[in-house]
Enzyme design. Sequence first.
Site, PDB file in Angstrom:
ATOM      1  N   ASN A   7      15.609 -31.990  49.399  1.00 54.96           N
ATOM      2  CA  ASN A   7      14.976 -31.979  50.761  1.00 54.96           C
ATOM      3  C   ASN A   7      16.007 -31.098  51.721  1.00 54.96           C
ATOM      4  O   ASN A   7      16.969 -31.837  52.036  1.00 54.96           O
ATOM      5  CB  ASN A   7      14.621 -33.111  51.565  1.00 54.96           C
ATOM      6  N   LYS A   9      15.690 -30.298  54.757  1.00 57.30           N
ATOM      7  CA  LYS A   9      15.648 -30.603  56.194  1.00 57.30           C
ATOM      8  C   LYS A   9      16.020 -29.060  56.891  1.00 57.30           C
ATOM      9  O   LYS A   9      15.562 -28.315  56.661  1.00 57.30           O
ATOM     10  CB  LYS A   9      16.681 -31.708  56.632  1.00 57.30           C
ATOM     11  N   HIS A  91       7.573 -38.612  55.774  1.00 58.17           N
ATOM     12  CA  HIS A  91       9.173 -38.829  55.827  1.00 58.17           C
ATOM     13  C   HIS A  91       9.328 -39.526  57.005  1.00 58.17           C
ATOM     14  O   HIS A  91       8.701 -39.639  58.043  1.00 58.17           O
ATOM     15  CB  HIS A  91       9.931 -37.679  55.862  1.00 58.17           C
ATOM     16  N   GLU A 137      12.283 -44.872  50.836  1.00 61.65           N
ATOM     17  CA  GLU A 137      13.530 -44.408  51.474  1.00 61.65           C
ATOM     18  C   GLU A 137      13.915 -45.198  52.686  1.00 61.65           C
ATOM     19  O   GLU A 137      13.121 -45.293  53.933  1.00 61.65           O
ATOM     20  CB  GLU A 137      13.291 -42.882  52.146  1.00 61.65           C
ATOM     21  N   ILE A 142      19.707 -43.027  55.332  1.00 57.62           N
ATOM     22  CA  ILE A 142      19.547 -41.656  55.237  1.00 57.62           C
ATOM     23  C   ILE A 142      20.807 -41.107  55.880  1.00 57.62           C
ATOM     24  O   ILE A 142      20.988 -41.352  57.100  1.00 57.62           O
ATOM     25  CB  ILE A 142      18.183 -41.192  55.874  1.00 57.62           C
ATOM     26  N   GLY A 177      20.946 -41.672  51.137  1.00 62.87           N
ATOM     27  CA  GLY A 177      22.361 -41.846  50.728  1.00 62.87           C
ATOM     28  C   GLY A 177      22.793 -41.668  49.351  1.00 62.87           C
ATOM     29  O   GLY A 177      23.997 -41.944  48.922  1.00 62.87           O
ATOM     30  N   ALA A 198      19.254 -35.000  50.083  1.00 60.04           N
ATOM     31  CA  ALA A 198      19.205 -33.776  51.281  1.00 60.04           C
ATOM     32  C   ALA A 198      20.750 -33.563  51.445  1.00 60.04           C
ATOM     33  O   ALA A 198      21.360 -32.590  50.899  1.00 60.04           O
ATOM     34  CB  ALA A 198      18.488 -34.340  52.249  1.00 60.04           C
ATOM     35  N   SER A 199      21.349 -34.586  52.130  1.00 58.66           N
ATOM     36  CA  SER A 199      22.810 -34.009  52.726  1.00 58.66           C
ATOM     37  C   SER A 199      23.813 -33.922  51.552  1.00 58.66           C
ATOM     38  O   SER A 199      24.575 -32.907  51.784  1.00 58.66           O
ATOM     39  CB  SER A 199      23.257 -35.127  53.636  1.00 58.66           C
TER      40      SER A 199
HETATM   41  O1  G3P Z   1      14.243 -36.871  52.055  1.00 59.84           O
HETATM   42  C1  G3P Z   1      15.501 -37.211  51.420  1.00 59.84           C
HETATM   43  C2  G3P Z   1      16.492 -37.528  52.614  1.00 59.84           C
HETATM   44  O2  G3P Z   1      15.821 -38.343  53.416  1.00 59.84           O
HETATM   45  C3  G3P Z   1      17.578 -38.355  51.893  1.00 59.84           C
HETATM   46  O3  G3P Z   1      18.498 -37.787  52.943  1.00 59.84           O
HETATM   47  O4  G3P Z   1      20.802 -37.144  53.215  1.00 59.84           O
HETATM   48  O5  G3P Z   1      20.398 -39.333  52.680  1.00 59.84           O
HETATM   49  O6  G3P Z   1      20.090 -37.489  50.934  1.00 59.84           O
HETATM   50  P1  G3P Z   1      20.099 -38.000  52.288  1.00 59.84           P
END
Ligand code: G3P
Length: 219
Positions: A7, A9, A91, A137, A142, A177, A198-199
């Site tokens: 994702n 974002k 989400h 999630e 996150i 995470g 994502a990150s």
């Molecule tokens: O949709 C995936 C996301 O919300 C997870 O974010 O940055 O913790 O991998 P992250």
Amino acid sequence: MRTLIVNCKNYPEVLGEGAVSLARAVSRVAEDGEVRAIIAPPTPFLGLVASKTGATVYSQDVDAVVGDKTTGATLPDAVRGAGATGTILNHSESKKAFGILSDLVPRLRGLEVCLCAGTSAEAAKLSKLGPTYVAIEPPELIGTGVAVSKARPSLVTDTITAVRDAGYRGRVLCGAGIVTGADVKKAVELGAEGVLVASSVVKAPDWNAKVRELADSLM
Ligand code: G3P
């Protein structure tokens, strides 16, 4: 086959051609045929990413409004027309009421859907809508780099139990995470059939290497 959803974002690295480059990295790992790898680019770049890469593309969201006089909304038909295969919905950064989702999911007409939930009870309720994926999630993890699979393993296992008890036969993913291959392996050990990230990917210095690390850990 297990699934990796990246994702994007709206991180600045992927606003534009960056999304295309990251999609190519995602598409490369999918080519091996061992993992289903999906990218959800920022919505304005859906068509660009779908047309310039061979990646499987999801929208990050769609709007629940109906009709053509809906300025600024992202409709399921438009997402499909842009070349997306599916969409993420609900989400934690874009929550929708259950009533909205129960109207919207049937209107996706052929688009796959990954429904996100923050609790096992919510996941069980959403699973009744018959999504392609249910993703657990916990919002508080996150973007923290603290993996759900390590910090809240029972949330993952409880969710799998809850959705199976509710009769769901689709795939359960987890996210929040997740940074390393070890985080992914732990998710698989818990019974998850894939991860959303994502990150850790978007901020990685080498997208190919990071996507490969996470995908290899799903095998
Ligand atoms: O949709 C995936 C996301 O919300 C997870 O974010 O940055 O913790 O991998 P992250």
